[in-house]
Write a protein that holds these residues in place. Structure first.
Motif, mmCIF file in Angstrom:
data_model
loop_
_atom_site.group_PDB
_atom_site.id
_atom_site.type_symbol
_atom_site.label_atom_id
_atom_site.label_comp_id
_atom_site.label_asym_id
_atom_site.label_seq_id
_atom_site.Cartn_x
_atom_site.Cartn_y
_atom_site.Cartn_z
ATOM 1 N N MET A 1 42.183 34.566 40.727
ATOM 2 C CA MET A 1 42.796 33.251 40.774
ATOM 3 C C MET A 1 43.151 32.845 39.344
ATOM 4 S SD MET A 1 42.548 32.397 44.066
ATOM 5 C CE MET A 1 42.879 30.665 44.060
ATOM 6 N N PRO A 2 44.057 31.869 39.183
ATOM 7 C CA PRO A 2 44.387 31.396 37.833
ATOM 8 C C PRO A 2 43.202 30.698 37.170
ATOM 9 C CG PRO A 2 45.739 30.299 39.519
ATOM 10 C CD PRO A 2 44.808 31.228 40.227
ATOM 11 N N ASP A 3 43.317 30.508 35.848
ATOM 12 C CA ASP A 3 42.284 29.801 35.092
ATOM 13 C C ASP A 3 41.882 28.505 35.773
ATOM 14 O OD1 ASP A 3 41.765 31.476 32.948
ATOM 15 O OD2 ASP A 3 43.072 30.421 31.552
ATOM 16 N N TRP A 4 40.628 28.095 35.568
ATOM 17 C CA TRP A 4 40.099 26.805 36.034
ATOM 18 C C TRP A 4 40.959 25.699 35.470
ATOM 19 C CZ3 TRP A 4 36.291 25.198 39.280
ATOM 20 C CH2 TRP A 4 35.702 23.941 39.073
ATOM 21 N N ARG A 5 41.225 25.806 34.187
ATOM 22 C CA ARG A 5 42.211 24.990 33.477
ATOM 23 C C ARG A 5 42.632 25.822 32.288
ATOM 24 N NH1 ARG A 5 40.659 21.164 29.066
ATOM 25 N NH2 ARG A 5 42.670 20.707 29.417
ATOM 26 N N PRO A 6 43.733 25.514 31.612
ATOM 27 C CA PRO A 6 44.194 26.389 30.530
ATOM 28 C C PRO A 6 43.102 26.714 29.514
ATOM 29 C CG PRO A 6 45.854 24.729 31.005
ATOM 30 C CD PRO A 6 44.631 24.363 31.827
ATOM 31 N N GLY A 7 42.862 28.013 29.351
ATOM 32 C CA GLY A 7 41.876 28.482 28.391
ATOM 33 C C GLY A 7 40.447 28.495 28.883
ATOM 34 N N VAL A 8 40.193 27.974 30.077
ATOM 35 C CA VAL A 8 38.838 27.921 30.633
ATOM 36 C C VAL A 8 38.827 28.688 31.952
ATOM 37 C CG1 VAL A 8 36.976 26.432 31.480
ATOM 38 C CG2 VAL A 8 38.423 25.657 29.591
ATOM 39 N N GLY A 9 37.975 29.696 32.022
ATOM 40 C CA GLY A 9 37.822 30.464 33.244
ATOM 41 C C GLY A 9 36.628 29.960 34.043
ATOM 42 N N ALA A 10 36.476 30.477 35.248
ATOM 43 C CA ALA A 10 35.363 30.065 36.099
ATOM 44 C C ALA A 10 35.066 31.135 37.136
ATOM 45 C CB ALA A 10 35.684 28.755 36.807
ATOM 46 N N VAL A 11 33.825 31.138 37.556
ATOM 47 C CA VAL A 11 33.429 31.870 38.755
ATOM 48 C C VAL A 11 33.005 30.798 39.750
ATOM 49 C CG1 VAL A 11 31.777 33.464 39.783
ATOM 50 C CG2 VAL A 11 32.707 33.929 37.503
ATOM 51 N N VAL A 12 33.688 30.751 40.878
ATOM 52 C CA VAL A 12 33.380 29.775 41.919
ATOM 53 C C VAL A 12 32.856 30.569 43.115
ATOM 54 C CG1 VAL A 12 34.258 27.908 43.360
ATOM 55 C CG2 VAL A 12 35.251 28.286 41.087
ATOM 56 N N ALA A 13 31.597 30.290 43.484
ATOM 57 C CA ALA A 13 30.963 31.051 44.547
ATOM 58 C C ALA A 13 30.678 30.153 45.745
ATOM 59 C CB ALA A 13 29.662 31.678 44.037
ATOM 60 N N PHE A 14 31.197 30.562 46.890
ATOM 61 C CA PHE A 14 30.966 29.893 48.164
ATOM 62 C C PHE A 14 29.996 30.753 48.979
ATOM 63 C CE2 PHE A 14 35.128 28.658 46.675
ATOM 64 C CZ PHE A 14 35.170 27.301 46.907
ATOM 65 N N THR A 15 29.688 30.341 50.174
ATOM 66 C CA THR A 15 28.836 31.145 51.040
ATOM 67 C C THR A 15 29.586 32.416 51.439
ATOM 68 O OG1 THR A 15 27.792 29.148 51.895
ATOM 69 C CG2 THR A 15 27.532 31.161 53.200
ATOM 70 N N GLY A 16 29.106 33.561 50.987
ATOM 71 C CA GLY A 16 29.676 34.838 51.392
ATOM 72 C C GLY A 16 30.908 35.294 50.646
ATOM 73 N N HIS A 17 31.436 34.511 49.729
ATOM 74 C CA HIS A 17 32.575 34.967 48.931
ATOM 75 C C HIS A 17 32.643 34.186 47.615
ATOM 76 C CE1 HIS A 17 34.214 31.701 51.429
ATOM 77 N NE2 HIS A 17 35.112 31.508 50.488
ATOM 78 N N ALA A 18 33.326 34.785 46.655
ATOM 79 C CA ALA A 18 33.439 34.166 45.334
ATOM 80 C C ALA A 18 34.808 34.467 44.760
ATOM 81 C CB ALA A 18 32.347 34.704 44.407
ATOM 82 N N TYR A 19 35.224 33.611 43.829
ATOM 83 C CA TYR A 19 36.498 33.776 43.154
ATOM 84 C C TYR A 19 36.272 33.788 41.648
ATOM 85 C CZ TYR A 19 38.546 32.538 47.626
ATOM 86 O OH TYR A 19 38.890 32.527 48.947
ATOM 87 N N VAL A 20 36.952 34.703 40.979
ATOM 88 C CA VAL A 20 37.001 34.697 39.521
ATOM 89 C C VAL A 20 38.328 34.038 39.159
ATOM 90 C CG1 VAL A 20 37.131 36.107 37.433
ATOM 91 C CG2 VAL A 20 35.585 36.762 39.296
ATOM 92 N N CYS A 21 38.232 32.949 38.430
ATOM 93 C CA CYS A 21 39.420 32.211 38.007
ATOM 94 C C CYS A 21 39.642 32.505 36.525
ATOM 95 C CB CYS A 21 39.216 30.713 38.221
ATOM 96 S SG CYS A 21 38.769 30.279 39.911
ATOM 97 N N SER A 22 40.576 33.394 36.237
ATOM 98 C CA SER A 22 40.810 33.796 34.860
ATOM 99 C C SER A 22 42.208 34.373 34.727
ATOM 100 C CB SER A 22 39.785 34.842 34.423
ATOM 101 O OG SER A 22 40.073 35.310 33.126
ATOM 102 N N ASP A 23 42.926 33.909 33.739
ATOM 103 C CA ASP A 23 44.243 34.467 33.464
ATOM 104 C C ASP A 23 44.150 35.799 32.721
ATOM 105 O OD1 ASP A 23 45.457 32.368 34.745
ATOM 106 O OD2 ASP A 23 45.979 31.279 32.922
ATOM 107 N N ARG A 24 42.940 36.209 32.334
ATOM 108 C CA ARG A 24 42.748 37.455 31.591
ATOM 109 C C ARG A 24 42.770 38.688 32.489
ATOM 110 N NH1 ARG A 24 37.670 37.676 28.961
ATOM 111 N NH2 ARG A 24 38.490 39.413 27.793
ATOM 112 N N GLN A 25 42.776 38.537 33.779
ATOM 113 C CA GLN A 25 42.835 39.650 34.723
ATOM 114 C C GLN A 25 41.755 40.697 34.467
ATOM 115 O OE1 GLN A 25 44.944 39.614 37.386
ATOM 116 N NE2 GLN A 25 45.415 37.571 36.658
ATOM 117 N N PRO A 26 40.490 40.329 34.671
ATOM 118 C CA PRO A 26 39.424 41.310 34.483
ATOM 119 C C PRO A 26 39.566 42.463 35.487
ATOM 120 C CG PRO A 26 38.596 39.372 35.617
ATOM 121 C CD PRO A 26 40.007 39.059 35.197
ATOM 122 N N ALA A 27 39.126 43.645 35.092
ATOM 123 C CA ALA A 27 39.220 44.819 35.968
ATOM 124 C C ALA A 27 38.249 44.661 37.141
ATOM 125 C CB ALA A 27 38.913 46.075 35.171
ATOM 126 N N ARG A 28 38.782 44.654 38.328
ATOM 127 C CA ARG A 28 37.968 44.473 39.535
ATOM 128 C C ARG A 28 36.871 45.547 39.642
ATOM 129 N NH1 ARG A 28 39.373 41.814 44.475
ATOM 130 N NH2 ARG A 28 37.863 42.366 46.067
#
Length: 188
Positions: A1-28
């Motif tokens: 997903m895109p950055d949380w806000r410009p320059g700030v990334g996030a990991v958002v974890a829900f029940t059973g799934h999570a999202y990495v929010c980063s414009d840096r495109q980390p290697a899955r």
């Protein structure tokens, strides 16, 4: 997903799934090797360190909360620009856009509420009370101040008093969130 806000990334974890929010495109594949998954692994220290890099900044793991503003005609909180240098406001400006500080009319009260632009352009709040035990009132007073739309907040799970206060004020838990600023943006 895109950055949380410009320059700030996030990991958002829900029940059973999570999202990495980063414009840096980390290697899955690298994240999966570190244990990143939707069952608690997305917030492992090794994952946060990989996302932020060796000199990046990693915020504490927070509970992500949601509520509806109430838009009362005469809210108890007022804009308090004199609280803009409060540590809570300084931190809010690192992770949210367009932060405004609010407090009670009495200039001697140092309770502070911040309202800024969070993900999805939703208002996101933070609070800090000067005296323990007044937290549920300030959470409710922030909701009274904001229009009847969705409002986000985040609270450290170890801050049990604040978390209970937010829940009493009408917030519900939707996820966890861990913010990070990669080394290139954090300047140490």
């Amino acid at each position: 997903m895109p950055d949380w806000r410009p320059g700030v990334g996030a990991v958002v974890a829900f029940t059973g799934h999570a999202y990495v929010c980063s414009d840096r495109q980390p290697a899955r594949e690298r994240l999966e090797t570190l244990g990143c998954n939707g069952f608690g692994g997305a917030t492992l220290p090794a994952v946060a360190m990989e996302l932020a890099g060796p000199h990046g900044w990693i915020d504490c793991l927070d509970v992500l909360l949601i509520a509806h503003g109430r838009g009362l005609q005469a809210p108890a909180l007022r804009a308090r620009p004199d609280l803009a240098d409060h540590p809570r406001a300084v931190h809010a400006r690192l992770t949210r856009g367009e932060v405004t500080t609010f407090g009670y009319a009495d200039p001697h009260r140092r309770d502070v509420a911040t309202v800024g632009q969070g993900p999805g352009d939703l208002p996101m709040i933070g609070v800090e009370v000067d005296e323990p035990g007044r937290g549920s009132r300030i959470f409710a007073d922030v909701l009274d101040l904001l229009p009847p739309d969705l409002v986000l907040a985040s609270v450290a799970p170890g801050n049990a008093r604040s978390l209970r206060a937010a829940l009493r004020a009408g917030f519900g838990i939707i996820a966890s969130v861990q913010l990070f600023v990669p080394a290139a943006e954090s300047d140490g």
